[in-house]
Design an enzyme around this catalytic site. Structure first.
Site, PDB file in Angstrom:
ATOM      1  CG  HIS A  79      30.044  99.539  52.167  1.00 37.11           C
ATOM      2  ND1 HIS A  79      28.810  99.478  51.562  1.00 37.11           N
ATOM      3  CD2 HIS A  79      29.803  99.891  53.464  1.00 37.11           C
ATOM      4  CE1 HIS A  79      27.863  99.789  52.444  1.00 37.11           C
ATOM      5  NE2 HIS A  79      28.435 100.028  53.596  1.00 37.11           N
TER       6      HIS A  79
ATOM      7  CG  HIS B 247      27.840 104.674  54.368  1.00 41.29           C
ATOM      8  ND1 HIS B 247      27.656 104.896  55.713  1.00 41.29           N
ATOM      9  CD2 HIS B 247      27.555 103.360  54.152  1.00 41.29           C
ATOM     10  CE1 HIS B 247      27.309 103.754  56.299  1.00 41.29           C
ATOM     11  NE2 HIS B 247      27.228 102.811  55.376  1.00 41.29           N
TER      12      HIS B 247
ATOM     13  CD  GLU C  21      24.183 102.863  53.528  1.00 43.07           C
ATOM     14  OE1 GLU C  21      24.793 102.068  52.772  1.00 43.07           O
ATOM     15  OE2 GLU C  21      23.971 102.627  54.736  1.00 43.07           O
TER      16      GLU C  21
END
Length: 378
Positions: free
Chosen positions: A133, A206, A343
């Site tokens: 991420h 997210h 996502e």
């Protein structure tokens, strides 16, 4: 007589205003307020987007978090449908990514290694030995510059310039993410980025959705994914490179299926690796047009969400690691399986798999992506 009619008309207006004091709040538009202060003293703002139907989405320019999203159930009752924490201080402490912008690269890059034009780059590792991420200080921890646009479909444009070398990535990356609350109760997210050096980009949001309004977990919600393949992973959740058919596996959601039907299939290695679902599904339609990618239905509340995207895949995550230690905006403990992430993105570890759609961005090119989450009831 005219005076009596005028008096009755005036009284009627006052009575309506008295009975429905929130009528003014139904006006579409966008407002802002101070959400809190950064450690360096800069103020983070909280923006409230509202449409004429009364839907309301709160977003902060700190990390681009969707803080709350109030949506009606089948009886018209407005309730929050996204996981979030109560205060700005809670966001600064860190969350399990409750609704921020993820970048530069959403999901995982194996061992933090990638090669671009023959040059190897080392990115920080922060998850099972892999880059996750965007690294240790990703886009979710940045204060973005905000520009709001009022109107019947209010929008919030967030801008961030990521300097060359940030979290190991090459190139100065200029990023714009625009949230628009549409008349039809859909939240549209448009992503745009340019670079001055070759780099990789894979942006997403997210958000953890819970269409019950935080009343129960997501195991009885019905999920449909327009994907006939998914990406199996190794034990560290890095894709093996195979695009595997979902038919005959716990990953087949080509027809609406309750999330919990096969989520605890201990005989399935992939379920074991993800502790549930934490995988990327490959859309059957691989075009770059905006197309329906998934739907979610919560039968008790009647809330129904359609997800449209231009992306080739979606990472489905079923909040496998929430343990009740975090309490949400409503004071409800967030336990395992309490949220569902959709996502939209390119595939995990794409820079290291030549058979995956490329995430490489070069100078002169523009990265563009759109995802729409549309709410209704049935």
């Amino acid at each position: 007589m005219k005076f009596r009619i005028l008096l009755l008309f005036t009284c009627a207006i006052l009575l309506v205003a008295f009975i429905n004091p929130k009528s003014e709040k139904q006006k579409a538009g966008i407002t802002q307020e101070v959400f809190g202060k950064m450690p360096d003293g800069q103020e983070a703002q909280l923006f409230t987007l509202r449409n004429a139907a009364g839907m309301e989405v709160k977003i902060t320019n700190y990390g681009g978090y969707i803080v709350t999203w109030a949506a009606p159930d089948k009886n018209g009752k407005q309730e929050n449908i996204t996981l979030g924490v109560p205060t700005f201080a809670d966001y600064l402490k860190g969350t399990p990514a409750f609704g921020p912008i993820i970048g530069r690269y959403g999901n995982r890059i194996a061992k933090g290694k990638l090669v671009l034009d023959g040059k190897e780059y080392a990115l920080p590792t922060n998850g099972s030995g892999n880059h996750m991420h965007g690294g240790k200080i990703g886009f979710d921890k940045k204060l973005w510059t905000a520009t709001s646009t009022n109107g019947t479909e209010p929008s919030l444009k967030l801008h961030y310039t990521s300097p060359d070398g940030e979290e190991g990535y090459p190139g100065t990356l200029n990023v714009d993410v625009t949230y628009t609350l549409q008349k039809d109760n859909a939240l549209r997210i448009d992503y745009r980025a340019t670079t001055d050096k070759v780099t990789v980009v894979n942006l997403t949001n997210h958000a953890y959705f819970n269409l019950s309004g935080m009343k129960r977990d997501i195991l009885n919600q019905e999920l449909m994914i327009k994907a006939n393949k998914f990406l199996p992973t190794d034990a560290t959740q890095i894709p093996t490179g195979e695009l595997k058919a979902v038919a005959g596996t716990p990953f087949d959601f080509t027809k609406p299926t309750v999330v919990g039907a096969r989520i605890n299939d201990t005989m399935d290695t992939q379920i074991k690796y993800g502790h549930g679902y934490d995988h990327c599904w490959v859309f059957t339609d691989q075009s770059k047009k905006l197309k329906l990618g998934a739907t979610v239905y919560e039968p008790v509340s009647g809330r129904y969400m359609e997800m449209y995207t231009t992306e080739p895949g979606v990472q489905i995550y079923t909040a496998n690691h929430l343990n009740g230690k975090v309490q949400g905006v409503e004071g409800v403990p967030y336990t395992k399986r309490f949220g569902l992430c959709l996502e939209t993105q390119h595939f995990p570890d794409s820079p290291n798999h030549l058979n995956f759609p490329t995430t490489t961005l070069r100078p002169g090119e523009t990265y563009q992506s759109t995802t729409v989450y549309k709410l209704s009831v049935k």
